[in-house]
Design a protein around this motif. Structure first.
Motif, PDB file in Angstrom:
ATOM      1  N   LEU A   1     -15.256   8.605   1.068  1.00 11.51           N
ATOM      2  CA  LEU A   1     -13.796   8.624   1.119  1.00 11.51           C
ATOM      3  C   LEU A   1     -13.310   8.498   2.578  1.00 11.51           C
ATOM      4  O   LEU A   1     -12.381   7.749   2.879  1.00 11.51           O
ATOM      5  CB  LEU A   1     -13.299   9.945   0.523  1.00 11.51           C
ATOM      6  CG  LEU A   1     -11.980   9.949  -0.212  1.00 11.51           C
ATOM      7  CD1 LEU A   1     -11.956   8.933  -1.333  1.00 11.51           C
ATOM      8  CD2 LEU A   1     -11.686  11.343  -0.776  1.00 11.51           C
ATOM      9  N   GLY A   2     -13.984   9.225   3.457  1.00  9.22           N
ATOM     10  CA  GLY A   2     -13.610   9.210   4.874  1.00  9.22           C
ATOM     11  C   GLY A   2     -13.913   7.893   5.560  1.00  9.22           C
ATOM     12  O   GLY A   2     -13.444   7.634   6.665  1.00  9.22           O
TER      13      GLY A   2
ATOM     14  N   LEU B   1      -7.329  12.146   8.086  1.00  5.28           N
ATOM     15  CA  LEU B   1      -7.745  11.235   7.008  1.00  5.28           C
ATOM     16  C   LEU B   1      -6.788  11.270   5.807  1.00  5.28           C
ATOM     17  O   LEU B   1      -6.967  10.528   4.851  1.00  5.28           O
ATOM     18  CB  LEU B   1      -9.151  11.620   6.519  1.00  5.28           C
ATOM     19  CG  LEU B   1     -10.319  11.286   7.449  1.00  5.28           C
ATOM     20  CD1 LEU B   1     -11.550  12.072   7.051  1.00  5.28           C
ATOM     21  CD2 LEU B   1     -10.603   9.798   7.451  1.00  5.28           C
ATOM     22  N   GLY B   2      -5.796  12.158   5.866  1.00  3.85           N
ATOM     23  CA  GLY B   2      -4.896  12.310   4.719  1.00  3.85           C
ATOM     24  C   GLY B   2      -5.582  13.009   3.563  1.00  3.85           C
ATOM     25  O   GLY B   2      -5.239  12.820   2.405  1.00  3.85           O
TER      26      GLY B   2
ATOM     27  N   TYR C   1     -15.558   7.993   9.567  1.00  2.00           N
ATOM     28  CA  TYR C   1     -15.701   9.457   9.641  1.00  2.00           C
ATOM     29  C   TYR C   1     -17.160   9.876   9.503  1.00  2.00           C
ATOM     30  O   TYR C   1     -17.834   9.512   8.539  1.00  2.00           O
ATOM     31  CB  TYR C   1     -14.857  10.073   8.521  1.00  2.00           C
ATOM     32  CG  TYR C   1     -15.071  11.551   8.274  1.00  2.00           C
ATOM     33  CD1 TYR C   1     -14.873  12.490   9.285  1.00  2.00           C
ATOM     34  CD2 TYR C   1     -15.445  12.010   7.013  1.00  2.00           C
ATOM     35  CE1 TYR C   1     -15.058  13.847   9.034  1.00  2.00           C
ATOM     36  CE2 TYR C   1     -15.618  13.367   6.755  1.00  2.00           C
ATOM     37  CZ  TYR C   1     -15.423  14.275   7.775  1.00  2.00           C
ATOM     38  OH  TYR C   1     -15.608  15.601   7.527  1.00  2.00           O
TER      39      TYR C   1
ATOM     40  N   TYR D   1     -17.138  12.821  -0.032  1.00  2.00           N
ATOM     41  CA  TYR D   1     -16.216  12.932   1.108  1.00  2.00           C
ATOM     42  C   TYR D   1     -16.576  11.933   2.213  1.00  2.00           C
ATOM     43  O   TYR D   1     -15.701  11.403   2.891  1.00  2.00           O
ATOM     44  CB  TYR D   1     -16.229  14.363   1.663  1.00  2.00           C
ATOM     45  CG  TYR D   1     -15.493  15.335   0.778  1.00  2.00           C
ATOM     46  CD1 TYR D   1     -14.130  15.169   0.535  1.00  2.00           C
ATOM     47  CD2 TYR D   1     -16.132  16.396   0.176  1.00  2.00           C
ATOM     48  CE1 TYR D   1     -13.443  16.044  -0.294  1.00  2.00           C
ATOM     49  CE2 TYR D   1     -15.457  17.278  -0.656  1.00  2.00           C
ATOM     50  CZ  TYR D   1     -14.111  17.099  -0.882  1.00  2.00           C
ATOM     51  OH  TYR D   1     -13.432  17.970  -1.698  1.00  2.00           O
TER      52      TYR D   1
ATOM     53  N   ARG E   1      -9.293  15.913  -3.076  1.00  2.00           N
ATOM     54  CA  ARG E   1     -10.255  17.004  -2.945  1.00  2.00           C
ATOM     55  C   ARG E   1     -10.596  17.566  -4.316  1.00  2.00           C
ATOM     56  O   ARG E   1      -9.799  17.480  -5.244  1.00  2.00           O
ATOM     57  CB  ARG E   1      -9.687  18.126  -2.071  1.00  2.00           C
ATOM     58  CG  ARG E   1      -9.400  17.681  -0.664  1.00  2.00           C
ATOM     59  CD  ARG E   1      -8.736  18.785   0.114  1.00  2.00           C
ATOM     60  NE  ARG E   1      -7.484  19.218  -0.510  1.00  2.00           N
ATOM     61  CZ  ARG E   1      -6.733  20.204  -0.064  1.00  2.00           C
ATOM     62  NH1 ARG E   1      -7.116  20.881   0.995  1.00  2.00           N
ATOM     63  NH2 ARG E   1      -5.608  20.524  -0.660  1.00  2.00           N
TER      64      ARG E   1
ATOM     65  N   GLN F   1     -20.788  15.999  -0.795  1.00  2.00           N
ATOM     66  CA  GLN F   1     -20.660  15.553   0.599  1.00  2.00           C
ATOM     67  C   GLN F   1     -20.663  14.037   0.718  1.00  2.00           C
ATOM     68  O   GLN F   1     -20.000  13.489   1.591  1.00  2.00           O
ATOM     69  CB  GLN F   1     -21.771  16.170   1.425  1.00  2.00           C
ATOM     70  CG  GLN F   1     -21.660  17.669   1.377  1.00  2.00           C
ATOM     71  CD  GLN F   1     -22.393  18.359   2.469  1.00  2.00           C
ATOM     72  OE1 GLN F   1     -23.015  17.727   3.297  1.00  2.00           O
ATOM     73  NE2 GLN F   1     -22.337  19.664   2.477  1.00  2.00           N
TER      74      GLN F   1
ATOM     75  N   HIS G   1     -10.882   6.347  -4.256  1.00  2.00           N
ATOM     76  CA  HIS G   1     -11.435   7.456  -5.039  1.00  2.00           C
ATOM     77  C   HIS G   1     -12.421   6.933  -6.071  1.00  2.00           C
ATOM     78  O   HIS G   1     -13.466   7.522  -6.325  1.00  2.00           O
ATOM     79  CB  HIS G   1     -10.307   8.238  -5.736  1.00  2.00           C
ATOM     80  CG  HIS G   1      -9.463   8.994  -4.773  1.00  2.00           C
ATOM     81  ND1 HIS G   1      -8.121   8.733  -4.591  1.00  2.00           N
ATOM     82  CD2 HIS G   1      -9.773   9.978  -3.907  1.00  2.00           C
ATOM     83  CE1 HIS G   1      -7.647   9.534  -3.660  1.00  2.00           C
ATOM     84  NE2 HIS G   1      -8.619  10.298  -3.221  1.00  2.00           N
TER      85      HIS G   1
ATOM     86  N   ARG H   1      -7.041   5.060   5.644  1.00  2.00           N
ATOM     87  CA  ARG H   1      -8.479   5.309   5.827  1.00  2.00           C
ATOM     88  C   ARG H   1      -9.270   4.016   6.053  1.00  2.00           C
ATOM     89  O   ARG H   1     -10.406   4.065   6.504  1.00  2.00           O
ATOM     90  CB  ARG H   1      -9.042   6.111   4.647  1.00  2.00           C
ATOM     91  CG  ARG H   1      -8.674   7.587   4.690  1.00  2.00           C
ATOM     92  CD  ARG H   1      -9.538   8.423   3.788  1.00  2.00           C
ATOM     93  NE  ARG H   1      -9.237   8.220   2.391  1.00  2.00           N
ATOM     94  CZ  ARG H   1      -8.313   8.876   1.700  1.00  2.00           C
ATOM     95  NH1 ARG H   1      -7.572   9.790   2.295  1.00  2.00           N
ATOM     96  NH2 ARG H   1      -8.134   8.635   0.421  1.00  2.00           N
TER      97      ARG H   1
ATOM     98  N   ALA I   1      -4.177  15.914  -5.327  1.00  2.00           N
ATOM     99  CA  ALA I   1      -3.477  14.743  -4.776  1.00  2.00           C
ATOM    100  C   ALA I   1      -4.153  14.205  -3.516  1.00  2.00           C
ATOM    101  O   ALA I   1      -4.048  13.022  -3.197  1.00  2.00           O
ATOM    102  CB  ALA I   1      -2.036  15.122  -4.458  1.00  2.00           C
ATOM    103  N   TYR I   2      -4.863  15.085  -2.799  1.00  2.00           N
ATOM    104  CA  TYR I   2      -5.528  14.672  -1.565  1.00  2.00           C
ATOM    105  C   TYR I   2      -6.951  14.165  -1.810  1.00  2.00           C
ATOM    106  O   TYR I   2      -7.694  13.907  -0.867  1.00  2.00           O
ATOM    107  CB  TYR I   2      -5.559  15.843  -0.566  1.00  2.00           C
ATOM    108  CG  TYR I   2      -4.191  16.150  -0.008  1.00  2.00           C
ATOM    109  CD1 TYR I   2      -3.751  15.563   1.168  1.00  2.00           C
ATOM    110  CD2 TYR I   2      -3.331  17.011  -0.680  1.00  2.00           C
ATOM    111  CE1 TYR I   2      -2.486  15.829   1.675  1.00  2.00           C
ATOM    112  CE2 TYR I   2      -2.056  17.272  -0.189  1.00  2.00           C
ATOM    113  CZ  TYR I   2      -1.645  16.680   0.989  1.00  2.00           C
ATOM    114  OH  TYR I   2      -0.394  16.934   1.482  1.00  2.00           O
TER     115      TYR I   2
ATOM    116  N   ALA J   1      -0.971  12.406   1.480  1.00  2.00           N
ATOM    117  CA  ALA J   1      -1.904  12.200   0.358  1.00  2.00           C
ATOM    118  C   ALA J   1      -1.751  10.779  -0.182  1.00  2.00           C
ATOM    119  O   ALA J   1      -2.728  10.139  -0.578  1.00  2.00           O
ATOM    120  CB  ALA J   1      -1.623  13.220  -0.731  1.00  2.00           C
TER     121      ALA J   1
END
Lengths: 257, 206
Positions: A161-162, B48-49, B79, A158, A252, A155, A167, B74, A249-250, B67
């Protein structure tokens, strides 16, 4: 030169004494012990034969091939120890082990370079064998922590990242935890290396091989430092490479276990 | 900046999370997104992609958020997720992590400034040294909202920001949203809370 007959007799005595003690104490584990002995004999037999021929041939090319095979085996060992199911996890381990052990192994070879003995199987094989037995254990623990963090405690990843993190930045926290784990395990292994068991045997072997006590101590300490350094480098490299296989790619987490 | 969803549809394992969603969030807008929790979260992640759409698109100033472009966009977005399982990280550690990001290079970390920001949402400054899991859930949620809103961003994505708040807490969060709107920040708020719905000028039901 070891007297083979005395060694054989002693070996049998060393096995008989525990069997007698087990019998007197009513511990019925002889079968398990024999199974263990057989497994050990098989491993030592195979490795001993390979090392015997490698030393006989004394070819750098063959030594390198053997080291690469050991490296692949160690990477699989890392995957098993870290309880990672997907085979894609082997690649980061291979990359980490390769960079970590090559960096320190080649460095270690310089210790003996003046006599050109550093490039002989007698020196190269034990150095890489020690590095490739010490490093995987630490790497397995570090990778296990890294992937557990990715799967169960993602969490914060994310969240970062948000909030604009790349990354690389978002994974920084998990990378830091993996390196912390590697350092902790590495220190523990380094301290453990000086204990009666492995340390004494290694020192004994080096002195038996004709080294002075001072040289043996220096080389032994250097090996401990080498394994520690190799473990940390391997962890950093493996974690960097792992990113490619653990995120889509996203950004995730991929659903791999 | 203008944030837009156009005929957006998202699915997960054959199940439709939202379908044919279109709306625009301009500076000062607060768009309330209602519907089930997973769909609301999916919509925010698409913004957010960090999530693909099955059809339609999401864009910022006419540029599609994908992506590839998501990483760039961002930097304009903040967020706040609904769940804050940060494994014992303290408020100060999370704040420092955010200040350390390249995107926030223009901001210098100051414990006093962060504490002052926390006070605005009724979070005592002694919480700086506490882990998110050590505080009351309501306080932890407001602390995270503070950290998210500290940096000047064009869009605030809030996922259920009053899920752990009592009436007083809801009021504080609603006032905070109003203040952000007055500063020209666009907000997309996933919520079903009546207090928050009252301070949002647009509503999208998924």
């Amino acid at each position: 030169m070891v007297n083979l007959w005395i060694a054989l007799t002693l070996g049998v005595i060393f096995i008989i004494i525990p069997i007698v003690v087990m019998g007197m104490a009513g511990v019925n584990m002889v079968g398990k012990m024999m199974k263990g002995l057989f497994s050990m004999a098989l491993r030592v037999g195979i490795i001993g034969s390979i090392v015997y021929w490698l030393v006989q041939w004394d070819s750098i090319a063959l030594d390198i091939v053997f080291v690469i095979i050991m490296l692949f085996y160690s990477a699989i060992e890392v995957k098993v120890k870290a309880r990672l199911r997907s085979t894609s996890y082997v690649l980061p381990a291979i990359a980490g082990l390769f960079v970590g052990t090559m960096l320190t192994g080649v460095g270690m070879s310089l210790v003996n370079i003046t006599s050109l003995g550093a490039l002989s199987a007698r020196f190269l094989l034990p150095v890489f064998a020690i590095l490739l037995t010490g490093t995987p254990d630490v790497l397995a623990r570090a990778l296990s922590m890294y992937y557990a963090g990715l799967r169960h405690h993602n969490q914060f990843y994310y969240y970062m990242l948000g909030n604009g993190a790349t990354h690389h930045e978002a994974l920084g926290y998990l990378t830091r935890r993996a390196v912390q784990q590697a350092v902790t395990r590495g220190i523990s292994a380094m301290v453990g290396g000086t204990s009666v068991g492995a340390g004494a045997v290694m020192m004994w072997a080096m002195i038996m091989g004709g080294m002075t006590v001072v040289d043996a101590v220096v080389l032994f300490v250097l090996l401990l430092f080498g394994v520690f350094c190799s473990s940390i480098v391997a962890t950093v490299v493996a974690v960097k490479v792992a990113r490619r296989y653990s995120l889509d790619a996203y950004g995730r987490m991929k659903n791999t276990k | 900046m203008i944030f837009e969803f156009k005929n957006a549809t998202a699915v997960k394992g054959g199940e439709t999370l939202f379908s044919d969603v279109s709306f625009v969030a301009q500076p000062g807008d607060a768009v309330a997104v209602t519907g089930n929790t997973e769909s609301r979260k999916a919509l925010q992640l698409a913004m957010l992609g960090m999530r693909p759409l099955k059809s339609g698109w999401v864009s910022i100033d006419g540029e599609p958020v994908t992506a590839t472009t998501g990483t760039y966009f961002r930097q304009f977005i903040a967020y706040q997720p609904d769940s804050l399982d940060f494994e014992g990280l303290t408020v100060q550690e999370v704040a420092k992590s955010q200040f350390a990001l390249k995107v926030n290079a223009d901001y210098a970390y100051s414990a006093k400034a962060v504490a002052a920001e926390l006070m605005r949402l009724g979070v005592a400054d002694d919480c700086m040294q506490k882990g998110f899991d050590e505080m009351e859930e309501a306080v932890a949620q407001r602390a995270s909202l503070t950290l998210v809103g500290m940096f000047e961003r064009q869009l605030l994505l809030l996922d259920n920001p009053t899920s752990r708040q009592d009436e007083v807490g809801c009021r504080l969060v609603a006032d905070y949203i109003m203040q952000k709107r007055s500063e020209g920040v666009a907000l997309i708020v996933a919520t079903g809370d009546q207090t928050l719905l009252a301070v949002c000028n647009k509503r999208v039901n998924l």
